[in-house]
Design an enzyme around this catalytic site. Structure first.
Site, short mmCIF file in Angstrom:
data_model
loop_
_atom_site.label_atom_id
_atom_site.label_comp_id
_atom_site.label_asym_id
_atom_site.label_seq_id
_atom_site.Cartn_x
_atom_site.Cartn_y
_atom_site.Cartn_z
N GLY A 237 19.77 7.34 -3.87
CA GLY A 237 19.23 6.87 -5.14
C GLY A 237 19.18 5.38 -5.37
O GLY A 237 18.58 4.92 -6.35
N GLU A 272 23.82 9.57 0.87
CA GLU A 272 22.55 10.13 1.36
C GLU A 272 21.39 9.20 1.01
O GLU A 272 20.46 9.60 0.31
CB GLU A 272 22.30 11.50 0.71
CG GLU A 272 23.41 12.51 0.88
CD GLU A 272 23.24 13.74 -0.03
OE1 GLU A 272 22.37 13.73 -0.93
OE2 GLU A 272 23.98 14.70 0.18
N PRO A 273 21.41 7.98 1.49
CA PRO A 273 20.35 7.05 1.10
C PRO A 273 19.04 7.33 1.85
O PRO A 273 19.05 7.64 3.04
CB PRO A 273 20.90 5.69 1.51
CG PRO A 273 21.85 5.98 2.63
CD PRO A 273 22.39 7.35 2.40
N GLY A 274 17.95 7.23 1.15
CA GLY A 274 16.64 7.38 1.77
C GLY A 274 15.83 6.10 1.57
O GLY A 274 15.69 5.28 2.46
N ARG A 275 15.36 5.94 0.34
CA ARG A 275 14.50 4.82 -0.01
C ARG A 275 15.09 3.46 0.39
O ARG A 275 14.38 2.61 0.93
CB ARG A 275 14.25 4.83 -1.52
CG ARG A 275 13.20 3.85 -2.00
CD ARG A 275 13.22 3.71 -3.53
NE ARG A 275 13.20 4.98 -4.21
CZ ARG A 275 12.09 5.63 -4.56
NH1 ARG A 275 10.92 5.10 -4.33
NH2 ARG A 275 12.17 6.81 -5.16
N ARG A 311 1.97 7.05 -4.51
CA ARG A 311 2.93 6.59 -5.51
C ARG A 311 2.27 5.88 -6.71
O ARG A 311 2.66 6.15 -7.85
CB ARG A 311 4.02 5.71 -4.88
CG ARG A 311 4.84 6.45 -3.80
CD ARG A 311 6.06 5.67 -3.35
NE ARG A 311 7.05 5.60 -4.40
CZ ARG A 311 7.27 4.58 -5.18
NH1 ARG A 311 6.62 3.46 -5.01
NH2 ARG A 311 8.16 4.65 -6.14
N TYR A 315 3.20 8.14 -9.81
CA TYR A 315 4.32 7.61 -10.62
C TYR A 315 3.96 6.32 -11.35
O TYR A 315 4.84 5.68 -11.91
CB TYR A 315 5.52 7.28 -9.71
CG TYR A 315 5.98 8.36 -8.77
CD1 TYR A 315 6.43 9.59 -9.24
CD2 TYR A 315 6.02 8.13 -7.40
CE1 TYR A 315 6.88 10.56 -8.36
CE2 TYR A 315 6.47 9.09 -6.52
CZ TYR A 315 6.90 10.32 -7.01
OH TYR A 315 7.35 11.26 -6.13
N CYS A 341 -12.89 10.46 -4.51
CA CYS A 341 -13.70 10.71 -5.70
C CYS A 341 -12.85 11.14 -6.88
O CYS A 341 -12.89 12.29 -7.31
CB CYS A 341 -14.75 11.76 -5.38
SG CYS A 341 -15.80 11.23 -4.03
N GLU A 342 -12.02 10.22 -7.35
CA GLU A 342 -11.20 10.44 -8.54
C GLU A 342 -10.90 9.09 -9.14
O GLU A 342 -10.61 8.15 -8.42
CB GLU A 342 -9.83 11.06 -8.16
CG GLU A 342 -9.87 12.53 -7.97
CD GLU A 342 -8.52 13.19 -8.22
OE1 GLU A 342 -7.70 12.66 -9.01
OE2 GLU A 342 -8.31 14.24 -7.62
C1 LIG Z 1 15.86 12.51 -2.52
C2 LIG Z 1 17.30 12.73 -2.27
C3 LIG Z 1 18.08 11.72 -1.68
C4 LIG Z 1 17.53 10.35 -1.34
O1 LIG Z 1 17.18 9.64 -2.47
P1 LIG Z 1 16.73 8.10 -2.34
O2 LIG Z 1 16.41 7.72 -3.72
O3 LIG Z 1 15.54 8.08 -1.43
O4 LIG Z 1 17.89 7.35 -1.77
C5 LIG Z 1 19.41 12.00 -1.41
N1 LIG Z 1 19.96 13.21 -1.72
C6 LIG Z 1 19.23 14.19 -2.28
C7 LIG Z 1 19.90 15.48 -2.58
C8 LIG Z 1 17.90 13.99 -2.58
O5 LIG Z 1 17.19 14.97 -3.15
#
Ligand SMILES: *Cc1c(COP(=O)(O)O)cnc(C)c1O
Length: 412
Positions: A237, A272-275, A311, A315, A341-342
């Site tokens: 997050g 659990e970092p993604g972004r 995005r 969003y 076409c939107e």
């Molecule tokens: C989407 C998600 C993440 C990653 O979130 P980021 O904002 O990309 O860091 C981690 N854990 C869970 C359970 C998620 O659904």
């Protein structure tokens, strides 16, 4: 790792204009150095505290990206059987995989158990019962955490979108103790951790700290009931800077702010970092097709569209859009739109930007997360190529789709 040298935009040591000419556009370009630096920022900030950094696969699930992180020692947070397949294909270690998500199917649970993942982050009692039954059939014990919903106040933190009691995610804090207690009766489960994930693109980490306190209180209560917990999973997050001048938390500082508190808990810590790992590491390269004016309004029509990067449309997200080669013309204010076409097909609206001409390339910045993974074939547009840069070298890690790809699996 994107910056100008004179007038030319580079990713590491690769000039993006050359790359765009060779691979065509639209193309996602990722910096391996940035991905690894962000992963290591988490890993190193934890220092000697027992920890696992489980990269959230859904942010960018390209095999080469997963392979890079697997080689660096990362674990993975998955939300589907398909993501587990990708992790295994990329050489990821299943014993470092946690499985999140509110709607795991029996087939997915079976696949995860057969692969020997680390643990499940569970979101309901019926899910616990299913995992227990399937683990019993295989004669194994499945590790689990309950994803608690810490009900963190969103009114002061508008970016938090999953951690409130009205959301579908997790089990209410007030019920968690009783659920762990009842799970003791499920003999093929073992309670390993407590987890949460309160939302995405969080720019002020205060609510995460608030959630940590609530989780630690729960761990203490579980301990008092004779239910020892081994790990705390804080979810992902952490936000990134999308807009020039926006302030995003530094990964290292964020983890360090938690470290003392976590150390005294004696727990293993998972994130659990993604972004925050892949977001800043990618751009979407696109070519200007046309310039046009409707009345006073200026449009820059490009060859990337909402099917490539949704995005902005979905969003109302802001991505900086910069020229791959700077020119000396005065800036313009324009909408950057794609061929779909939107009216909802735009990458930017009313944007002051470089005065680019047909044939010029633009880079849509901070597009490494939730970019390609959310792309589609809408308007029968083949999906973009993906390219990974490593120093002065680059390679196509996913070739551009062809028309043949568009109809694969279909019958007349
Ligand atoms: C989407 C998600 C993440 C990653 O979130 P980021 O904002 O990309 O860091 C981690 N854990 C869970 C359970 C998620 O659904």
């Amino acid at each position: 790792m994107f910056c100008y040298s004179e007038d030319d935009l580079y990713c590491e040591q690769v000039a993006l204009a050359d790359l765009a000419h060779r691979t065509g556009t639209p193309a996602y370009v990722y910096s391996s150095q940035t991905i690894l630096a962000n992963y290591r920022a988490y890993d190193e900030a934890f220092g000697d505290l027992p920890h696992s950094v489980c990269y959230a696969v859904k942010a960018n699930s390209s095999l080469a990206v997963l392979g890079l992180l697997a080689k660096a020692g990362a674990g993975f947070d998955i939300v589907s059987g398909g993501e587990l397949f990708r992790v295994l294909q990329a050489g990821g270690d299943p014993s470092k995989v946690v499985f999140s998500g509110v709607g795991k199917t029996a087939d997915e649970v079976e696949y995860a158990l057969a692969s020997g993942i680390h643990s499940f982050n569970c979101e309901s009692e019926s899910e616990l019962a299913l995992i227990d039954a399937m683990a019993a059939r295989r004669g194994v014990k499945a590790g689990f955490s309950i994803r608690v919903n810490p009900d963190v106040d969103a009114s002061t933190h508008p970016y938090i979108s999953t951690g409130l009691s009205q959301h579908k995610f997790g089990i209410a804090m007030s019920e968690a103790l009783a659920v762990y207690d009842r799970a003791r009766g499920l003999k093929n489960l073992s309670a390993e951790g407590v987890s949460c994930h309160i939302g995405s693109q969080i720019l002020d980490p205060a609510p995460i700290l608030e959630a940590v306190e609530k989780l630690l209180a729960l761990v203490a209560a579980l301990g008092a009931e004779g239910l020892p917990i081994r790990h705390l999973d804080l979810g992902g997050g952490l936000g990134i800077r999308y807009r020039d001048g926006e302030k995003a938390p530094a990964i290292g500082e964020f983890i360090e702010s938690l470290r003392a508190r976590l150390r005294e808990s004696g727990l293993r810590v998972m994130v659990e970092p993604g972004r925050s790992i892949v977001g800043p590491a990618g751009v979407l390269l696109t070519r200007v097709l046309y310039r046009k004016k409707n009345g006073p309004k200026e449009f820059v029509v490009v060859d990337a569209a909402m099917n490539d990067l949704i995005r902005p449309s979905l969003y109302h997200a802001h991505h900086e859009i910069i020229p791959v080669r700077k020119n000396a013309l005065p800036p313009v204010t324009a909408d950057v739109v794609g061929p779909i076409c939107e009216t909802g097909d735009f990458l930017a609206r009313g944007r002051q930007m470089a005065n680019v001409m047909p044939g010029d390339f633009l880079a849509v910045c901070a597009a490494g997360a939730y970019g390609f993974v959310l792309s589609s074939n809408y308007n029968s547009r083949p999906r973009a190529a993906e390219v990974l840069v490593e120093g002065s070298a680059y390679r196509v890690i996913r070739r551009r789709e062809t028309f043949e790809d568009l109809v694969r699996g279909e019958t007349l």
